[in-house]
Write an enzyme that holds these catalytic residues in place. Structure first.
Site, PDB file in Angstrom:
ATOM      1  N   ASP A   1      -7.937  -1.844   5.181  1.00 10.32           N
ATOM      2  CA  ASP A   1      -6.749  -1.035   4.977  1.00 10.32           C
ATOM      3  C   ASP A   1      -7.027   0.337   5.607  1.00 10.32           C
ATOM      4  O   ASP A   1      -8.142   0.622   6.058  1.00 10.32           O
ATOM      5  CB  ASP A   1      -6.392  -0.946   3.488  1.00 10.32           C
ATOM      6  CG  ASP A   1      -4.913  -0.631   3.293  1.00 10.32           C
ATOM      7  OD1 ASP A   1      -4.369  -0.934   2.220  1.00 10.32           O
ATOM      8  OD2 ASP A   1      -4.296  -0.078   4.226  1.00 10.32           O
TER       9      ASP A   1
HETATM   10  C1  GLC Z   1      -1.321   1.386   3.952  1.00  8.56           C
HETATM   11  C2  GLC Z   1      -1.165   0.261   2.941  1.00  8.56           C
HETATM   12  C3  GLC Z   1      -1.158  -1.100   3.567  1.00  8.56           C
HETATM   13  C4  GLC Z   1      -0.502  -1.023   4.919  1.00  8.56           C
HETATM   14  C5  GLC Z   1      -1.404  -0.202   5.819  1.00  8.56           C
HETATM   15  C6  GLC Z   1      -0.793  -0.007   7.215  1.00  8.56           C
HETATM   16  O1  GLC Z   1      -2.198   2.344   3.461  1.00  8.56           O
HETATM   17  O2  GLC Z   1      -2.112   0.245   1.887  1.00  8.56           O
HETATM   18  O3  GLC Z   1      -0.464  -1.976   2.661  1.00  8.56           O
HETATM   19  O4  GLC Z   1      -0.335  -2.325   5.455  1.00  8.56           O
HETATM   20  O5  GLC Z   1      -1.716   1.064   5.270  1.00  8.56           O
HETATM   21  O6  GLC Z   1       0.371   0.744   7.142  1.00  8.56           O
END
Ligand code: GLC
Length: 741
Positions: free
Chosen positions: A283
């Site tokens: 993430d």
């Molecule tokens: C965010 C979220 C995740 C998302 C990623 C890209 O922090 O936690 O669910 O897909 O970053 O945007």
């Protein structure tokens, strides 16, 4: 020139005839044989341009274009337009040494241009096929933008509405969430990832992100492996078994190890036990966040932990690109590990057909044709209707004979209240708000008054609302939380209505006119303190682009509500977390009522002043008609382990309106080697019955449905007695039993 060489290599791969390895293997091996170590690590690095959609904490500015040309980026997320995506792809293909196409990712989690209801809402339709279709349609629009990878489905189980991200999931039950998660993967990926209208799915957030301590986002998660396997693992597992091409690690630590460096999660469980052969992305900055977690001394250490755990791609932190080569040169990470992770990513690009045609996704003509199609809008309206839950109705709904309607509240003309979070490509001017939906359905009979803001009073607002109510036949209040209050980094310590809204509701109720509340929210709310001021309560959630029409479709009686809760609604904040599939304890509360200070002690697992039961239970939802369940029969009252159990029930629509409902089957394993939930959903069927029509439904329970993580940590069934209930919510009373010999 570079692109020609890639295409030639691709054709050679095909024309090279059957080799022990697949054409894909041969192509990727050939390509990797030409790549430098830095270029391989570049494929393992994902970045977001500072001009893109913001979905995480922003850091130092990076020059994405220069990095693309130097082959240091394998994937880019959060670009805003099809033109930007096409231009960046052209830069990669024409200007980098090997011309390797970029993988463009985005959070298309409940629609792309046409926004569907938030995922928690859609789950309340229990219409798995409709949810699959919505994912397919979202992929069709996203792929036309040039996006070939979505960070969805979110498979995190949660029973804690303080956590804003419950809006993105499919509720508190693993059986239902597993089926929905698998359907979304099938919708996004279709039968062939090389089909340019399908996109890669991403199973997130691995794992157990939905159980943060105190409901506070990113907080620690600590549970037994047994609890994880029984309650949280099933949706991830089902989505992976459905063929998800990628997975994403979660921000939280799991058993005191952050998911992005957790070898048990990512190697032992994900790769070895579940057999996942796609690629794993972290993430947003989760790799270097292991420094804050206190398990990495610095970014290099964090990159080491993540690579050692087989985390293939680093989202945005840049730690792989900054330290990967040194880790290899110092012998801390073998280059063959880099090769394996880079290969996983290149194989995904190959499966998507990006090497054959890097511009197969996107294109101005494709985009113009693909967005806002009638079919997509129709599905959005239908699933919005099916996701709404009628929680209370004293008879005031439907409003088919209403003369004058006072439409009151802070969210009446708010597109955001319809859309919720994670809607980067929405168009507010294409979103049907509540007042627009009402005025279209009840022309000339709607008088709109704001009354208050979401969290603040408006001078004279209450008096104006009271006047409007007095001059109308019915007051319809649109209350709840604004759309931006759901999703990531949106934890709340209370899920009660804001005071200004309570005040507005009480004042309108005092006029004596019938009061309908349309609740817009991204999470369950605690409503016991206001429910007596409400004659009819329709939970609309954040229903999407067509939300205003869908609400009017139900309020008018053109359609009957048919949604059923997939998360329990608490009476008050103090009950949270609250779930239907709780354990019995050694001193279960027998519901003998409340205590008052000084009265006799009740040595049971209950509160002094509040019942244990939620205000509205999992599975609950009313209709404009009435369904009767009877003739429950277990056709196989005694089976051996390994044999199915067959259960039959009859459902009759005894009311005057044709409508859909959801028949639900719950089990209880009465004596087992571990404590078991008092009820577990193990079957459901969404059915449509005309007035007076009956239907016999048969459920087949498989040995897996009766299995759990036993005391010996094996996932298997045990012999013993089971109770079974069938009805239209988790408190169903129609009961039978069977025995596994
Ligand atoms: C965010 C979220 C995740 C998302 C990623 C890209 O922090 O936690 O669910 O897909 O970053 O945007």
């Amino acid at each position: 020139m570079r692109r020609i060489s890639l295409v030639i290599m691709f054709l050679v791969g095909i024309l090279g005839g059957c080799t022990p390895r697949t054409e894909a293997d041969k192509f990727v091996d050939d390509l990797m044989s030409q790549m430098t170590l830095r270029e391989k690590i570049g494929q393992m690095s994902q970045f977001a341009p500072s001009t893109g959609v913001v979905t995480g904490p922003q850091g130092e500015q990076i020059d994405v274009r220069t990095m693309v040309k130097s082959g240091e980026i394998g994937s880019i997320l959060n670009l805003k337009t099809p033109q930007e995506i096409e231009e960046m792809q052209r830069l990669a293909v024409d200007s980098s040494r090997l011309g390797i196409p970029i993988l463009f990712g985005h959070d298309i989690i409940h629609g792309c241009k046409v926004i569907f209801p938030i995922n928690l809402a859609s789950s309340c339709s229990w219409n798995v096929e409709a949810i699959r279709k919505s994912a397919e349609l979202a992929a069709y629009e996203a792929s036309a933008m040039g996006i070939s990878w979505t960070f969805s489905p979110m498979c995190d189980i949660s029973a804690d509405p303080r956590w804003g991200r419950v809006s993105e999931g499919s509720g508190e039950d693993p059986f239902l969430a597993a089926r929905i998660s698998a359907a979304m993967v099938e919708g996004y990926q279709g039968a062939d990832l090389a089909d340019s209208s399908t996109i890669m799915a991403c199973v997130k957030h691995f794992a157990a992100y939905g159980a943060p301590e105190a409901g506070r986002d990113y907080n620690t998660v600590d549970m037994s492996e047994r609890m994880f396997r029984d309650r949280y693992l099933p949706p991830y597992k089902a989505a992976l078994e459905a063929g998800a091409a990628t997975a994403m690690t979660s921000f939280n630590d799991f058993d005191a190890l952050p998911a992005s460096g957790n070898e048990w999660l990512l190697k032992t469980l994900l790769r070895d036990e579940l057999g996942f052969d796609g690629f794993v992305v972290s993430d947003y900055r989760a790799v270097t966040e292991m420094i804050k977690h206190g398990v990495a001394a610095d970014a290099k250490d964090a990159a080491f932990l993540a690579m050692r755990a087989c985390l293939d791609m680093d989202m945005v932190s840049g730690s792989y690109l900054s330290h990967g080569e040194a880790l290899v040169k110092e012998g801390l990470i073998p280059e063959k590990e880099i090769d394996r992770m880079c290969r996983n990513i290149l194989m995904a690009k190959y499966r998507l057909g990006l090497f054959e045609d890097p511009f197969r996704y996107g294109g101005a003509e494709r985009y113009a044709e693909a967005i806002y199609r009638d079919e997509t809008l129709d599905v959005a309206r239908e699933i919005a209707r099916e996701s709404m839950v009628l929680l209370k109705n004293d008879g005031v709904l439907p409003l088919d004979d209403a003369k004058e309607i006072a439409l009151i509240g802070p969210f009446l003309s708010s597109p955001r209240a319809m859309l919720g979070s994670w809607t980067a490509f929405r168009d507010y001017d294409r979103t049907v708000t509540v007042d627009e939906g009402f005025k279209a359905r009840f022309p000339g009979r709607v008088h709109v008054v704001k009354g208050c803001e979401a969290f603040a009073e408006v001078s004279g607002g209450v008096n104006e609302a009271v006047r409007a109510a007095k001059n109308a036949d019915v007051a319809v209040l649109v209350l709840g939380f604004p759309g931006e209050l759901s999703g990531e980094a949106a934890s709340m310590t209370t899920v009660e209505l804001p005071e200004c809204q309570k005040k507005l509701l009480a004042a309108v109720k005092a006029t004596g006119k019938p009061v309908v509340v349309i609740l817009t929210t991204g999470r369950p709310m605690a409503l016991e303190s206001v429910i007596d001021n409400i004659d009819a309560l329709l939970l609309a959630w954040h229903p999407g682009t067509m939300g205003g029409h869908a609400i009017a479709d139900l309020v008018s009686g053109d359609y009957s509500p048919s949604g059923h809760l997939t998360m329990s609604f608490p009476r008050c904040d103090g009950q949270i977390p609250i779930r239907y599939n709780h354990k019995n304890t050694g001193r279960p509360a027998d519901g003998i009522g409340l205590r008052t200070p000084g009265s006799r002690k009740i040595y049971q697992s209950c509160y002094l002043m509040t019942p244990n039961s939620p205000l509205y239970p999992f599975g609950y939802g009313l209709s404009y008609t009435e369904f009767v369940y009877d003739s429950l029969e277990v056709m196989t009252p005694a089976v051996h382990q390994g044999e199915p159990v067959r259960v039959r029930v009859r459902v009759t629509n005894v009311g005057s309106m044709d409508a859909a409902t959801v028949a639900q089957l719950y089990l209880r394993d009465m004596v087992a080697s571990t404590t078991r939930p008092v009820r577990e959903l193990k079957g459901f069927r969404r059915i449509f019955l005309k007035s007076g029509e009956s239907q016999e439904i048969e459920f087949t329970l498989t040995p897996d449905d009766l299995s759990f993580c036993r005391a010996d940590m094996k996932f298997a069934q045990e012999s013993g007695d089971f109770k079974v209930w069938v009805g239209d919510n988790s408190d169903a009373l129609l009961e039978s039993a069977f025995t596994v010999l």
